[in-house]
Design a protein around this motif. Sequence first.
Motif, PDB file in Angstrom:
ATOM      1  N   PRO A  28      50.140  27.620-133.240  1.00 18.28           N
ATOM      2  CA  PRO A  28      50.695  28.089-132.690  1.00 18.28           C
ATOM      3  C   PRO A  28      51.050  28.415-131.203  1.00 18.28           C
ATOM      4  N   PHE A  29      49.891  29.118-130.443  1.00 14.09           N
ATOM      5  CA  PHE A  29      49.303  28.573-129.209  1.00 14.09           C
ATOM      6  C   PHE A  29      50.476  28.177-128.081  1.00 14.09           C
ATOM      7  N   LEU A  30      50.295  27.190-128.453  1.00 13.89           N
ATOM      8  CA  LEU A  30      50.432  25.289-127.672  1.00 13.89           C
ATOM      9  C   LEU A  30      52.117  26.011-127.997  1.00 13.89           C
ATOM     10  N   VAL A  31      52.568  26.227-129.058  1.00 15.24           N
ATOM     11  CA  VAL A  31      54.012  26.089-129.355  1.00 15.24           C
ATOM     12  C   VAL A  31      54.663  27.590-127.947  1.00 15.24           C
ATOM     13  N   LEU A  32      53.802  28.313-129.041  1.00 16.89           N
ATOM     14  CA  LEU A  32      54.544  29.796-127.931  1.00 16.89           C
ATOM     15  C   LEU A  32      54.317  29.524-125.965  1.00 16.89           C
ATOM     16  N   ALA A  33      53.156  28.337-125.784  1.00 21.46           N
ATOM     17  CA  ALA A  33      52.799  28.219-124.363  1.00 21.46           C
ATOM     18  C   ALA A  33      54.189  27.507-123.498  1.00 21.46           C
ATOM     19  N   ASP A  34      54.382  26.364-124.702  1.00 23.12           N
ATOM     20  CA  ASP A  34      55.272  25.137-123.968  1.00 23.12           C
ATOM     21  C   ASP A  34      56.538  26.772-123.606  1.00 23.12           C
ATOM     22  N   TYR A  35      57.724  26.739-125.013  1.00 23.34           N
ATOM     23  CA  TYR A  35      58.697  27.857-125.259  1.00 23.34           C
ATOM     24  C   TYR A  35      58.491  28.764-123.329  1.00 23.34           C
ATOM     25  N   LEU A  36      56.907  30.199-123.512  1.00 24.24           N
ATOM     26  CA  LEU A  36      57.414  30.699-122.205  1.00 24.24           C
ATOM     27  C   LEU A  36      57.293  30.037-120.790  1.00 24.24           C
ATOM     28  N   THR A  37      56.826  28.644-120.712  1.00 24.03           N
ATOM     29  CA  THR A  37      56.405  28.193-119.277  1.00 24.03           C
ATOM     30  C   THR A  37      57.747  27.893-119.265  1.00 24.03           C
ATOM     31  N   ARG A  38      58.762  27.101-120.062  1.00 23.89           N
ATOM     32  CA  ARG A  38      60.067  26.767-119.897  1.00 23.89           C
ATOM     33  C   ARG A  38      60.879  27.421-119.789  1.00 23.89           C
ATOM     34  N   GLN A  39      60.779  29.105-119.838  1.00 28.88           N
ATOM     35  CA  GLN A  39      61.638  30.046-119.866  1.00 28.88           C
ATOM     36  C   GLN A  39      60.699  30.727-118.236  1.00 28.88           C
ATOM     37  N   GLY A  40      59.690  30.188-117.643  1.00 30.09           N
ATOM     38  CA  GLY A  40      59.567  30.779-115.972  1.00 30.09           C
ATOM     39  C   GLY A  40      57.750  31.776-116.233  1.00 30.09           C
ATOM     40  N   PHE A  41      57.237  31.581-117.385  1.00 31.87           N
ATOM     41  CA  PHE A  41      55.839  32.067-116.595  1.00 31.87           C
ATOM     42  C   PHE A  41      54.878  31.133-116.853  1.00 31.87           C
ATOM     43  N   ALA A  42      53.956  31.553-116.495  1.00 35.43           N
ATOM     44  CA  ALA A  42      52.631  31.071-116.354  1.00 35.43           C
ATOM     45  C   ALA A  42      52.439  31.405-117.513  1.00 35.43           C
ATOM     46  N   VAL A  43      51.402  30.467-118.459  1.00 35.43           N
ATOM     47  CA  VAL A  43      50.606  30.975-119.540  1.00 35.43           C
ATOM     48  C   VAL A  43      49.120  30.512-119.874  1.00 35.43           C
ATOM     49  N   LEU A  44      48.364  30.822-119.492  1.00 38.35           N
ATOM     50  CA  LEU A  44      46.198  31.134-120.152  1.00 38.35           C
ATOM     51  C   LEU A  44      46.438  31.150-121.188  1.00 38.35           C
ATOM     52  N   ARG A  45      45.817  29.997-121.876  1.00 39.77           N
ATOM     53  CA  ARG A  45      45.522  30.443-123.151  1.00 39.77           C
ATOM     54  C   ARG A  45      44.058  28.874-122.986  1.00 39.77           C
ATOM     55  N   TYR A  46      42.685  30.034-124.105  1.00 40.89           N
ATOM     56  CA  TYR A  46      41.505  29.825-123.585  1.00 40.89           C
ATOM     57  C   TYR A  46      40.767  30.076-125.896  1.00 40.89           C
ATOM     58  N   ASP A  47      40.132  28.714-125.018  1.00 42.44           N
ATOM     59  CA  ASP A  47      38.986  29.054-127.095  1.00 42.44           C
ATOM     60  C   ASP A  47      37.892  29.623-126.675  1.00 42.44           C
ATOM     61  N   ASP A  48      37.801  30.806-127.468  1.00 39.97           N
ATOM     62  CA  ASP A  48      36.782  31.331-127.735  1.00 39.97           C
ATOM     63  C   ASP A  48      35.239  30.961-127.720  1.00 39.97           C
ATOM     64  N   ARG A  49      35.450  32.347-126.850  1.00 33.14           N
ATOM     65  CA  ARG A  49      33.852  32.027-126.556  1.00 33.14           C
ATOM     66  C   ARG A  49      32.909  31.515-127.860  1.00 33.14           C
ATOM     67  N   GLY A  50      31.964  30.038-127.728  1.00 36.08           N
ATOM     68  CA  GLY A  50      31.443  29.590-128.358  1.00 36.08           C
ATOM     69  C   GLY A  50      31.601  29.105-128.986  1.00 36.08           C
ATOM     70  N   THR A  51      33.287  28.863-128.460  1.00 31.93           N
ATOM     71  CA  THR A  51      34.295  27.879-129.192  1.00 31.93           C
ATOM     72  C   THR A  51      34.535  26.677-128.417  1.00 31.93           C
ATOM     73  N   ALA A  52      35.151  25.540-129.126  1.00 33.26           N
ATOM     74  CA  ALA A  52      35.077  24.160-128.783  1.00 33.26           C
ATOM     75  C   ALA A  52      33.892  24.347-127.057  1.00 33.26           C
ATOM     76  N   GLN A  53      35.481  24.171-126.097  1.00 32.33           N
ATOM     77  CA  GLN A  53      34.136  23.834-124.548  1.00 32.33           C
ATOM     78  C   GLN A  53      34.101  25.017-123.901  1.00 32.33           C
TER      79      GLN A  53
END
Length: 467
Positions: free
Chosen positions: A195-220
């Motif tokens: 869902p955050f990938l889809v939301l980030a794609d939509y909002l960036t196309r709307q003109g917003f910079a979007v930062l999404r990140y892995d929770d602490r101790g998760t993934a990278q």
Amino acid sequence: MNPTFRHLATAAALFIASAANAQTTDLAGLWQGSLSVQGTNLRTVVALSGNGNTLKGLLSVPQQGLQDLALSSTVVRHDSLLLRADNIQGRFAGRFAADGQSVAGMWYQGGMQLPLTLRRSSASAEASAAPRRPQVPVAPFPYRSQDLTFSNSKAGIQLAGTLTLPAGKGPFPAVVLVSGSGPEDRNETVFGHQPFLVLADYLTRQGFAVLRYDDRGTAQSGGTFAGALTADFTADAQAALAYLRTRPDIRHKQVGLIGHSEGGLIAWQAAAQPAGPDFVVSLAGPGVSGDAVLLRQQADLARAAGADSAAIGQNRRLHQALFAGLRRQPATLSADALTGKLASVVQQQIPGISAEVAQKQVKPLTSPWMRSFLLTDPATYLSKVKCPVLALNGSHDLQVAADQNLPAIEQGLRAAHNTHATVQTLPNLNHLFQTDSAGTSQYATIEETFAPSALQVIGNWLNQQVK
């Protein structure tokens, strides 16, 4: 399994019993089955390689975004095959059929016992069974994407994420996406959805910079997830805000938070403190205390699963007694001592249950995160939130009920004399903001990841804030 709105954990320490000839049978290959968890069927795949003492296993649950989790050990013993993944805390015990092509048994995790039969499967069958997710963005994209790290200096950790930037020089308004409870990656991957990938794609196309990140101790991301409290995750979100405000391509006074589920609580906490977000979007965020959220959630999920009113009432009375007992105990009480006291409550409510079983039942309630969550009242923070707010819930959310939480959010913001708040229930949407007309929260079987109508509401409101 955590009974709050943490996503269901299906990976487990696995114990699989085999037929008597298992030691001489080539077990290498894919074994596939289905776990039924709260009305959702979760496809479970075990990939075995090697043989005898060199047998190894990988566990995948595609609908939850779990892929190739290395099992801790894989051992053939007489007529059984023992597989373990110690960091997940679960197990499965079963027996192979005479032809060696299937193994049936029970999956044990978090006090639950779930039937599971694994059958031999081909690679082509595995590929064809992947869930369809038509909203996943496909390149080329009309924006830039940067993988980066930023620092939470107070915690001494580096968090890894992805920043998407619209075309052009900027500076741009920006949002930080904050995930729900449980160890989430930057895309909030669950049940094969991102869902955050889809939301980030939509909002960036709307003109917003979007930062999404892995929770602490998760993934990278660095740090440790276990033992972290909501306040720690709030500090991570604050670090993300601070990082964006250092960038010349970001409008420093137009940086907001979008929090989903527990991420909504994190947004309230951040907005109640200095240097908070310039605006907040709460997506199914809680407005009442954690224990009230959980009591309602348990009833709604049980009802959707077909439980009768008597069973629902009995469960509610038990947990009301447990939560009351929890509130009576000092915060300094150790987890072991708290487990003993809450187990006594269970024994009073359920005559004949053993102390050992009762302790296993209450153990999840004594973790630092759960204990803190159950006793946290969002009103404490909402009364201090002065920035513009958009609070959304789906009418078919069975995990954070709209009619329970949105009025409380509205009341809390009125106490803050916040005149820039929009509170809205979106019809026929579930906790993940999927279109779910039946209201059964079958997240995995719904192909839609994020309802376009909800994306439009969010985008329109954000554009109004940054004009």
